[in-house]
Design a protein around this motif. Structure first.
Motif, PDB file in Angstrom:
ATOM      1  N   ILE A  65      93.442 -47.413  59.435  1.00 33.70           N
ATOM      2  CA  ILE A  65      94.845 -47.790  59.698  1.00 33.70           C
ATOM      3  C   ILE A  65      95.623 -46.566  60.157  1.00 33.70           C
ATOM      4  CG2 ILE A  65      97.010 -48.509  58.604  1.00 33.70           C
ATOM      5  CD1 ILE A  65      95.293 -50.381  56.821  1.00 33.70           C
ATOM      6  N   GLU A  66      95.447 -45.437  59.471  1.00 36.87           N
ATOM      7  CA  GLU A  66      96.124 -44.191  59.857  1.00 36.87           C
ATOM      8  C   GLU A  66      95.745 -43.796  61.278  1.00 36.87           C
ATOM      9  OE1 GLU A  66      95.330 -39.533  59.130  1.00 36.87           O
ATOM     10  OE2 GLU A  66      95.342 -40.742  57.291  1.00 36.87           O
ATOM     11  N   LEU A  67      94.461 -43.886  61.582  1.00 37.29           N
ATOM     12  CA  LEU A  67      93.959 -43.495  62.893  1.00 37.29           C
ATOM     13  C   LEU A  67      94.607 -44.320  64.010  1.00 37.29           C
ATOM     14  CD1 LEU A  67      91.836 -41.866  64.530  1.00 37.29           C
ATOM     15  CD2 LEU A  67      90.252 -43.732  64.096  1.00 37.29           C
ATOM     16  N   PHE A  68      94.601 -45.638  63.865  1.00 41.16           N
ATOM     17  CA  PHE A  68      95.108 -46.492  64.927  1.00 41.16           C
ATOM     18  C   PHE A  68      96.610 -46.758  64.824  1.00 41.16           C
ATOM     19  CE2 PHE A  68      90.557 -47.454  65.253  1.00 41.16           C
ATOM     20  CZ  PHE A  68      90.395 -47.154  66.595  1.00 41.16           C
ATOM     21  N   SER A  69      97.291 -46.039  63.929  1.00 39.07           N
ATOM     22  CA  SER A  69      98.749 -46.089  63.869  1.00 39.07           C
ATOM     23  C   SER A  69      99.353 -44.816  64.449  1.00 39.07           C
ATOM     24  CB  SER A  69      99.220 -46.266  62.417  1.00 39.07           C
ATOM     25  OG  SER A  69      98.726 -47.468  61.898  1.00 39.07           O
ATOM     26  N   ASP A  70      98.515 -43.895  64.860  1.00 35.38           N
ATOM     27  CA  ASP A  70      98.949 -42.616  65.410  1.00 35.38           C
ATOM     28  C   ASP A  70      99.546 -42.844  66.805  1.00 35.38           C
ATOM     29  OD1 ASP A  70      99.123 -40.109  66.646  1.00 35.38           O
ATOM     30  OD2 ASP A  70      97.280 -39.377  65.732  1.00 35.38           O
ATOM     31  N   GLU A  71     100.848 -42.633  66.937  1.00 36.93           N
ATOM     32  CA  GLU A  71     101.555 -42.896  68.204  1.00 36.93           C
ATOM     33  C   GLU A  71     100.990 -42.063  69.364  1.00 36.93           C
ATOM     34  OE1 GLU A  71     103.685 -45.322  68.843  1.00 36.93           O
ATOM     35  OE2 GLU A  71     103.598 -45.989  66.760  1.00 36.93           O
ATOM     36  N   GLU A  72     100.623 -40.798  69.100  1.00 36.37           N
ATOM     37  CA  GLU A  72     100.036 -39.955  70.156  1.00 36.37           C
ATOM     38  C   GLU A  72      98.737 -40.563  70.666  1.00 36.37           C
ATOM     39  OE1 GLU A  72      99.580 -35.761  69.230  1.00 36.37           O
ATOM     40  OE2 GLU A  72     101.300 -35.907  67.878  1.00 36.37           O
ATOM     41  N   LEU A  73      97.930 -41.033  69.747  1.00 31.61           N
ATOM     42  CA  LEU A  73      96.650 -41.635  70.106  1.00 31.61           C
ATOM     43  C   LEU A  73      96.853 -42.940  70.872  1.00 31.61           C
ATOM     44  CD1 LEU A  73      93.634 -41.001  69.536  1.00 31.61           C
ATOM     45  CD2 LEU A  73      93.781 -42.657  67.700  1.00 31.61           C
ATOM     46  N   ILE A  74      97.806 -43.734  70.431  1.00 31.77           N
ATOM     47  CA  ILE A  74      98.088 -45.012  71.084  1.00 31.77           C
ATOM     48  C   ILE A  74      98.496 -44.799  72.544  1.00 31.77           C
ATOM     49  CG2 ILE A  74      99.692 -46.979  71.099  1.00 31.77           C
ATOM     50  CD1 ILE A  74      99.621 -46.790  67.982  1.00 31.77           C
ATOM     51  N   LYS A  75      99.285 -43.752  72.820  1.00 31.69           N
ATOM     52  CA  LYS A  75      99.717 -43.462  74.193  1.00 31.69           C
ATOM     53  C   LYS A  75      98.534 -43.152  75.106  1.00 31.69           C
ATOM     54  CE  LYS A  75     104.129 -41.445  72.918  1.00 31.69           C
ATOM     55  NZ  LYS A  75     104.868 -40.183  72.808  1.00 31.69           N
ATOM     56  N   LEU A  76      97.517 -42.489  74.566  1.00 34.39           N
ATOM     57  CA  LEU A  76      96.369 -42.052  75.364  1.00 34.39           C
ATOM     58  C   LEU A  76      95.246 -43.075  75.411  1.00 34.39           C
ATOM     59  CD1 LEU A  76      96.183 -38.384  74.045  1.00 34.39           C
ATOM     60  CD2 LEU A  76      97.187 -39.179  76.195  1.00 34.39           C
ATOM     61  N   SER A  77      95.299 -44.053  74.544  1.00 31.19           N
ATOM     62  CA  SER A  77      94.191 -44.995  74.411  1.00 31.19           C
ATOM     63  C   SER A  77      94.300 -46.158  75.381  1.00 31.19           C
ATOM     64  CB  SER A  77      94.166 -45.533  72.977  1.00 31.19           C
ATOM     65  OG  SER A  77      93.171 -46.515  72.845  1.00 31.19           O
ATOM     66  N   ARG A  78      93.133 -46.663  75.777  1.00 28.97           N
ATOM     67  CA  ARG A  78      93.101 -47.872  76.588  1.00 28.97           C
ATOM     68  C   ARG A  78      93.089 -49.103  75.694  1.00 28.97           C
ATOM     69  NH1 ARG A  78      87.781 -49.986  77.284  1.00 28.97           N
ATOM     70  NH2 ARG A  78      86.259 -48.692  76.248  1.00 28.97           N
ATOM     71  N   ARG A  79      93.042 -48.887  74.414  1.00 31.72           N
ATOM     72  CA  ARG A  79      93.017 -49.978  73.436  1.00 31.72           C
ATOM     73  C   ARG A  79      94.409 -50.161  72.841  1.00 31.72           C
ATOM     74  NH1 ARG A  79      87.745 -51.009  72.554  1.00 31.72           N
ATOM     75  NH2 ARG A  79      86.355 -49.331  73.141  1.00 31.72           N
ATOM     76  N   THR A  80      94.696 -51.356  72.453  1.00 30.50           N
ATOM     77  CA  THR A  80      95.978 -51.644  71.824  1.00 30.50           C
ATOM     78  C   THR A  80      95.734 -52.150  70.406  1.00 30.50           C
ATOM     79  OG1 THR A  80      95.951 -53.828  72.809  1.00 30.50           O
ATOM     80  CG2 THR A  80      97.224 -52.135  73.954  1.00 30.50           C
ATOM     81  N   LEU A  81      95.145 -51.309  69.610  1.00 28.39           N
ATOM     82  CA  LEU A  81      94.892 -51.654  68.206  1.00 28.39           C
ATOM     83  C   LEU A  81      96.066 -51.172  67.373  1.00 28.39           C
ATOM     84  CD1 LEU A  81      91.159 -50.653  67.685  1.00 28.39           C
ATOM     85  CD2 LEU A  81      92.102 -52.948  67.721  1.00 28.39           C
ATOM     86  N   LYS A  82      96.706 -52.074  66.732  1.00 31.96           N
ATOM     87  CA  LYS A  82      97.766 -51.724  65.789  1.00 31.96           C
ATOM     88  C   LYS A  82      97.362 -52.353  64.464  1.00 31.96           C
ATOM     89  CE  LYS A  82     101.861 -49.795  65.397  1.00 31.96           C
ATOM     90  NZ  LYS A  82     102.083 -48.404  65.506  1.00 31.96           N
ATOM     91  N   LEU A  83      96.847 -51.538  63.583  1.00 30.27           N
ATOM     92  CA  LEU A  83      96.304 -52.043  62.326  1.00 30.27           C
ATOM     93  C   LEU A  83      97.249 -51.757  61.170  1.00 30.27           C
ATOM     94  CD1 LEU A  83      92.605 -50.904  62.757  1.00 30.27           C
ATOM     95  CD2 LEU A  83      93.556 -53.161  63.171  1.00 30.27           C
ATOM     96  N   ASP A  84      97.224 -52.660  60.200  1.00 26.16           N
ATOM     97  CA  ASP A  84      97.977 -52.472  58.970  1.00 26.16           C
ATOM     98  C   ASP A  84      97.197 -53.125  57.830  1.00 26.16           C
ATOM     99  OD1 ASP A  84      98.513 -55.255  59.085  1.00 26.16           O
ATOM    100  OD2 ASP A  84     100.348 -54.890  60.216  1.00 26.16           O
TER     101      ASP A  84
END
Length: 192
Positions: free
Chosen positions: A32-51
């Protein structure tokens, strides 16, 4: 490209520094921490928002994707702390026609810039190449001399003139009738 072996059993891959294996639901908070990282989300081709509400669905989907031979998610762990998830590698978009796949690597923020991404990617690529590159495929053996070795040194060129580059371009002939063009064979012949 024969990739069926990739899904025979969930891989457990270990080298001297890194272990890649199936992440467990106990690593849910780290994922959850990994895929909630805004910097990572900007660079990723994936749109995983986990909670906390959808993490169990994420693990179920990971299992379904593995069993249907669509993708593989590997947790990245340091050998000296196998209980702490550093990040994940996702292998997907396996395409037998183009003989390609995608490998995405995501590291938790506190583990970035520590050469862990290089070690994890190196481990994953060696694992894949060891199984794909055989004498039967292109007459290539992926042995100790061919392996990617973390930290291997290469002699530096004395000048830019000592660096040789080559760009090969070729036209594919038109496909006629039922005759298929074996692009791998054509590429191998051109390089040889």
């Amino acid at each position: 490209m024969n990739i069926k072996w990739l899904f025979d059993t969930y891989p457990f891959i270990k080298n001297e520094k890194i272990t890649l294996c199936k992440p467990q639901p106990t690593e849910g908070d780290a994922i959850i921490e990994l895929f909630s990282d805004e910097e990572l989300i900007k660079l990723s081709r994936r749109t995983l928002k986990l909670d906390n509400y959808n993490i169990s669905s994420f693990f179920r989907q990971m299992e379904i994707s593995f069993n249907s031979k669509r993708s593989l998610l590997l947790g990245i762990f340091k050998n000296d702390n196998i209980n702490e998830l550093l990040g994940v590698i996702i292998i997907d978009n396996l395409d037998l026609n183009t003989e390609s796949m995608d490998i995405d690597l995501y590291l938790r923020k506190k583990y970035r810039n520590k050469n862990l991404a290089v070690a994890a990617l190196n481990t994953a690529v060696n694992f894949l190449f060891e199984r794909m590159m055989t004498k039967d495929l292109g007459d290539i053996s992926y042995d100790e001399d061919a392996r990617l070795n973390l930290g291997a040194s290469m002699p530096a060129p004395e000048s830019i003139e000592d660096v040789e580059s080559e760009l090969l371009l070729f036209d594919l002939p038109e496909e006629e009738g039922d005759e298929k063009i074996d692009k791998v064979e054509m590429e191998a012949a051109m390089i040889a």
